[in-house]
Design a protein around this motif. Structure first.
Motif, PDB file in Angstrom:
ATOM      1  N   ARG A   1      -5.421   1.772  -0.251  1.00 31.97           N
ATOM      2  CA  ARG A   1      -5.614   1.959  -1.688  1.00 31.97           C
ATOM      3  C   ARG A   1      -5.286   0.743  -2.539  1.00 31.97           C
TER       4      ARG A   1
ATOM      5  N   GLU B   1       0.081  -1.507  -7.281  1.00 35.25           N
ATOM      6  CA  GLU B   1      -1.351  -1.493  -7.579  1.00 35.25           C
ATOM      7  C   GLU B   1      -2.109  -2.664  -6.968  1.00 35.25           C
ATOM      8  N   GLU B   2      -1.492  -3.852  -6.950  1.00 31.46           N
ATOM      9  CA  GLU B   2      -2.238  -5.039  -6.553  1.00 31.46           C
ATOM     10  C   GLU B   2      -1.364  -5.978  -5.718  1.00 31.46           C
TER      11      GLU B   2
ATOM     12  N   LEU C   1      -7.376  -5.925   3.235  1.00 28.09           N
ATOM     13  CA  LEU C   1      -8.130  -4.729   2.852  1.00 28.09           C
ATOM     14  C   LEU C   1      -8.300  -3.790   4.042  1.00 28.09           C
TER      15      LEU C   1
ATOM     16  N   ARG D   1     -11.892  -2.379  -4.604  1.00 28.40           N
ATOM     17  CA  ARG D   1     -10.553  -2.865  -4.271  1.00 28.40           C
ATOM     18  C   ARG D   1     -10.392  -4.384  -4.271  1.00 28.40           C
TER      19      ARG D   1
ATOM     20  N   ASP E   1       0.823  -1.204   0.000  1.00 25.95           N
ATOM     21  CA  ASP E   1       0.000   0.000   0.000  1.00 25.95           C
ATOM     22  C   ASP E   1       0.860   1.258   0.000  1.00 25.95           C
TER      23      ASP E   1
ATOM     24  N   ARG F   1      -5.232  -2.720  -4.396  1.00 27.51           N
ATOM     25  CA  ARG F   1      -6.237  -3.732  -4.687  1.00 27.51           C
ATOM     26  C   ARG F   1      -5.742  -5.081  -4.163  1.00 27.51           C
TER      27      ARG F   1
END
Length: 293
Positions: free
Chosen positions: A56, A30-31, A51, A88, A25, A58
């Motif tokens: 932010r 991104e993921e 999560l 997300r 994060d 995903r």
């Protein structure tokens, strides 16, 4: 822009996830993808925790084995994640490893039929539909609808993990995207895209369909040795151009080859014996990401 991510492998104990997720994060990755491998860590429980710990990034689950899960449970848990963390979570479902399914008494005679029925029902439930299915071979529902479906402002794509030709065609027909394993070369991505498109055409689908592929990745002084050892353990030592070992520029070139072959997002998968998972996430986010268009 090509999506880039990394895998938190379940060879690590679940208590390691918090630090890795936080780094993903904070570093701008991104993921971050998680696995529901038997008999290690649950996909939904770890995804919910990751999560909650982050803001932010995903969080992908690749994948939930459908023989283990009633489709209503899959829909309830997926919907809850999307309502709590809109946009997300990324959920993929698939056959699961058949030997594992056999170990728990969940192996079915026709995995393809089960996956088709599960995908069709899951996508409908997540759209807020009220389902009565009495003639399914495996999926049977009687007046089932979610009280709390995902918000219509955030459509929920359902991905299918697929490898063989029939599963890839089915993914094009019945899923919103396809997840490919790290055993997929650039040529394999091209062939997968062709088969997926055949399935999409047969179903009359024109909506977007992303392909996400894992890339087995090793970096550091012993990277080539660790990569070769893992490929040998998986019976893939003789497959050319599979996986990548080296610095950020070398990894970025391997990512680009998969993108040119048709991948939309590439997820760097560390070897099972990766000595520093936190450093691997930093490497992906801070060194490889700037080199990937």
């Amino acid at each position: 822009m090509t999506g880039l991510g990394a895998v938190f492998r379940p060879q690590l104990p679940p208590e390691r996830l918090r630090e890795v997720a936080w780094l993903a994060d904070e570093s701008g990755l991104e993921e971050l993808w998680l696995w529901e491998d038997c008999f290690r860590e649950g996909g939904i429980s770890t995804a919910a925790a990751a999560l909650a710990w982050t803001e932010r990034v995903r969080i992908g689950v690749g994948l939930l084995p459908v023989p283990l899960r009633n489709v209503a449970i899959t829909a309830m848990e997926t919907a809850a994640l999307h309502r709590m963390f809109p946009g997300r979570p990324v959920i993929a479902v698939g056959h699961g490893v058949q030997s594992w399914m056999g170990q728990v008494g969940a192996r079915v005679e026709s995995p393809l039929t089960l996956l088709r029925e599960h995908l069709q029902a899951l996508r409908a439930l997540l759209r807020g539909e009220h389902l009565t299915i009495t003639d399914g071979r495996y999926v049977r529902l009687d007046g089932v609808a979610l009280d709390w479906p995902p918000s219509s402002r955030h459509p929920v794509p359902v991905l299918a993990g697929a490898t063989g030709p029939r599963s890839l065609r089915l993914s094009g027909e019945a899923a919103d995207g396809t997840l490919l394993t790290a055993a997929t070369t650039a040529d394999g991505v091209r062939k997968a895209r062709q088969l997926i498109d055949e399935g999409r055409k047969s179903a009359g689908r024109t909506d977007p369909h992303e392909i996400i592929v894992y890339l087995l990745t090793a970096t550091g002084p012993d990277a080539p040795t660790r990569l070769r050892a893992e490929l040998a353990d998986e019976g893939l030592a003789d497959v050319p151009d599979l996986g990548v070992a080296g610095d950020a520029a070398t990894v970025a070139k391997a990512v680009q080859r998969l993108v040119e072959a048709g991948a939309d997002r590439v997820i760097l998968q560390p070897t099972g014996d990766e000595p520093d998972p936190e450093a691997f996430v930093r490497f992906a986010a801070q060194e490889v990401r700037p080199l990937v268009p």
